[in-house]
Design an enzyme around this catalytic site. Structure first.
Site, PDB file in Angstrom:
ATOM      1  N   HIS A 205      12.789-144.766  50.717  1.00  0.00           N
ATOM      2  CA  HIS A 205      11.951-143.728  50.082  1.00  0.00           C
ATOM      3  C   HIS A 205      12.476-142.440  50.652  1.00  0.00           C
ATOM      4  CE1 HIS A 205       9.788-143.797  53.840  1.00  0.00           C
ATOM      5  NE2 HIS A 205       9.263-142.520  53.569  1.00  0.00           N
TER       6      HIS A 205
HETATM    7  C1  UD1 Z   1       5.594-138.760  53.050  1.00  0.00           C
HETATM    8  C2  UD1 Z   1       6.114-138.460  54.324  1.00  0.00           C
HETATM    9  C3  UD1 Z   1       6.928-139.376  55.201  1.00  0.00           C
HETATM   10  C4  UD1 Z   1       6.484-140.759  54.904  1.00  0.00           C
HETATM   11  C5  UD1 Z   1       6.055-141.144  53.633  1.00  0.00           C
HETATM   12  C6  UD1 Z   1       5.444-142.427  53.620  1.00  0.00           C
HETATM   13  C7  UD1 Z   1       6.269-135.873  54.685  1.00  0.00           C
HETATM   14  C8  UD1 Z   1       7.256-134.735  54.630  1.00  0.00           C
HETATM   15  N1  UD1 Z   1       6.756-136.937  54.272  1.00  0.00           N
HETATM   16  O1  UD1 Z   1       6.897-138.930  52.145  1.00  0.00           O
HETATM   17  O2  UD1 Z   1       6.961-138.800  56.566  1.00  0.00           O
HETATM   18  O3  UD1 Z   1       7.270-141.637  55.361  1.00  0.00           O
HETATM   19  O4  UD1 Z   1       4.897-140.134  53.063  1.00  0.00           O
HETATM   20  O5  UD1 Z   1       4.835-142.741  52.366  1.00  0.00           O
HETATM   21  O6  UD1 Z   1       5.107-135.581  54.674  1.00  0.00           O
HETATM   22  N2  UD1 Z   1       3.958-139.269  45.029  1.00  0.00           N
HETATM   23  C9  UD1 Z   1       3.127-140.018  44.189  1.00  0.00           C
HETATM   24  N3  UD1 Z   1       2.111-140.906  44.526  1.00  0.00           N
HETATM   25  C10 UD1 Z   1       1.423-140.557  45.679  1.00  0.00           C
HETATM   26  C11 UD1 Z   1       2.057-139.732  46.394  1.00  0.00           C
HETATM   27  C12 UD1 Z   1       3.419-139.259  46.241  1.00  0.00           C
HETATM   28  O7  UD1 Z   1       3.742-140.270  42.718  1.00  0.00           O
HETATM   29  O8  UD1 Z   1       0.376-140.999  45.965  1.00  0.00           O
HETATM   30  C13 UD1 Z   1       5.435-138.795  44.745  1.00  0.00           C
HETATM   31  C14 UD1 Z   1       5.310-137.527  44.703  1.00  0.00           C
HETATM   32  O9  UD1 Z   1       4.678-136.901  43.597  1.00  0.00           O
HETATM   33  C15 UD1 Z   1       6.422-136.896  45.147  1.00  0.00           C
HETATM   34  C16 UD1 Z   1       6.895-138.102  46.042  1.00  0.00           C
HETATM   35  O10 UD1 Z   1       5.931-139.087  45.569  1.00  0.00           O
HETATM   36  O11 UD1 Z   1       7.408-137.060  43.927  1.00  0.00           O
HETATM   37  C17 UD1 Z   1       7.049-137.560  47.563  1.00  0.00           C
HETATM   38  O12 UD1 Z   1       5.451-137.632  47.918  1.00  0.00           O
HETATM   39  P1  UD1 Z   1       5.223-136.724  49.449  1.00  0.00           P
HETATM   40  O13 UD1 Z   1       3.956-136.968  49.915  1.00  0.00           O
HETATM   41  O14 UD1 Z   1       5.586-135.247  49.073  1.00  0.00           O
HETATM   42  O15 UD1 Z   1       6.353-137.134  50.607  1.00  0.00           O
HETATM   43  P2  UD1 Z   1       6.797-138.756  50.712  1.00  0.00           P
HETATM   44  O16 UD1 Z   1       8.034-139.008  50.241  1.00  0.00           O
HETATM   45  O17 UD1 Z   1       5.697-139.589  50.064  1.00  0.00           O
END
Ligand code: UD1
Length: 359
Positions: A205
């Protein structure tokens, strides 16, 4: 007595770190307020962990959701400031290195509320990782540092943190694993996913691996070649799903892509896997304690103790290197041991120190 502390959780890796701390605080008669920022909001990225870990449900959910780093952090800052002004917590406790962590630390520091950081001092020394920026800034702003491994203490010392405020307490994420280890049902999980006795688990991820189509395609190539040796199950994080699917991840017969799994199902599969391939931080630690060979698909790690003592090795994201390392690990599995104080009692140590501030 001061107002209750606020503990901030926001995304998947926070929940298993906070659960043992919160549980011990409740046992000591000092229940904190739990604020869930809503950074992760899909049921399988969030609610499932509260159900399975029997963790106190959040008192407040800010529903922040996704966005660019600036959008997400800005929304977090605004909402957290209102929450902290309203509740005036004695202290704000933050976990790990996600955007919710840095935002809560910044808001609290500006309105003179002390901050405690659980999992302080970890450094990958790679500022291109958003999490590394979050770690460094959060530690600068924190008044108390709870450290999971000895190198975290030296990192903080080098950055000028007074070691009087840093406590080497062990690893609360490992508390959760040890607590649930006996309830894991590896045979059942294997059966549910139609896996043979020998299989691998992979997770991907990180932006460095899944945001660029060429890199993602190289990783799919590597996984495809490894899957000729044993089937691979991939519970896929929403980030990067589109690019990985476009790169053909779901077209390989011996690779099974599933939705993100709950904690118990995921750990049931990890502890019994012949090999794990991951770019996660926490999984490097969980495989170390479980003695499972782990190939970390990154060039660096903020958790070097998993390499010096555990079963982890860094392989970056070059396909040939990943395949060669997988073949080596499958024929000669590494031996490892648990790092000091990863003994299931970190939550207790943290709770004891937090309570001492309130007395
Ligand atoms: C975040 C953390 C990372 C951790 C990871 C674990 C930061 C900078 N990064 O990264 O350290 O290792 O979580 O999971 O805080 N999304 C969904 N559903 C959700 C959550 C996210 O579809 O429930 C999608 C969002 O729309 C986005 C992507 O996942 O496109 C990224 O989500 P985000 O929480 O911003 O960061 P992560 O990459 O999950």
């Amino acid at each position: 007595m001061t107002n209750p502390d606020i503990h901030i959780v926001g995304a998947r890796p926070n929940f298993m770190k906070a659960a043992p701390v919160v549980e011990r605080l409740i046992a000591r008669g000092r229940p904190p307020l739990i604020v869930h920022t809503g950074q992760h909001y899909d049921a399988e990225m969030s609610q499932v962990f509260f159900n399975e870990l029997a963790m106190k449900e959040p008192d407040i959910n800010l529903g922040i959701g996704s966005g660019t780093h600036a959008q997400q952090t800005a929304a977090l800052l605004t909402a957290l400031e209102e929450t902290f002004q309203e509740h005036r917590p004695g202290r704000v406790v933050v976990y790990g290195d996600i955007n919710s962590t840095i935002a809560a630390a910044l808001v609290a520091a500006k309105i003179d509320i002390p901050v405690a950081h659980v999992e302080a001092g970890l450094r990958s020394f790679d500022r291109t990782m958003p999490e590394e920026v979050n770690r460094v800034v959060t530690d600068v702003l924190s008044d108390v540092h709870f450290v999971t491994s000895e190198e975290g203490m030296s990192n903080l010392q080098r950055e000028g943190v007074s070691l009087g405020h840093a406590h080497f307490v062990g690893n609360p994420m490992i508390d959760t694993l040890l607590r649930f280890r006996d309830t894991l049902d590896s045979a059942g999980a294997r059966k549910r996913h139609g896996l043979p006795e020998r299989y691998a688990v992979a997770t991907l991820h990180r932006p460095a691996n899944v945001d660029d189509p060429a890199t993602a395609s190289g990783l799919v190539d590597a996984l495809t070649r490894v899957s000729k040796h044993l089937p691979i199950l991939i519970p896929l994080h929403p980030r990067g799903r589109r690019i990985l699917v476009e790169a053909g991840l779901t077209d390989v017969q011996s690779i099974q892509v599933v939705e993100p799994l709950g904690y118990l199902e995921f750990m049931s599969l990890v502890v019994d896997a012949a090999l794990v391939l991951t770019d996660s931080g926490g999984i490097q630690e969980e495989t170390t304690v479980s003695g499972v060979p782990c190939l970390t698909l990154r060039d660096n790690t903020e958790r070097p103790v998993t390499i010096t003592m555990g079963t982890n090795v860094l392989v970056g994201n070059h396909p040939d290197r990943i395949v060669a390392a997988a073949e080596e690990f499958l024929s000669h599995p590494p031996e490892g041991t648990s790092p000091p104080l990863w003994d299931g009692r970190a939550g207790e140590r943290i709770a004891e120190i937090l309570v001492s501030f309130q007395d």
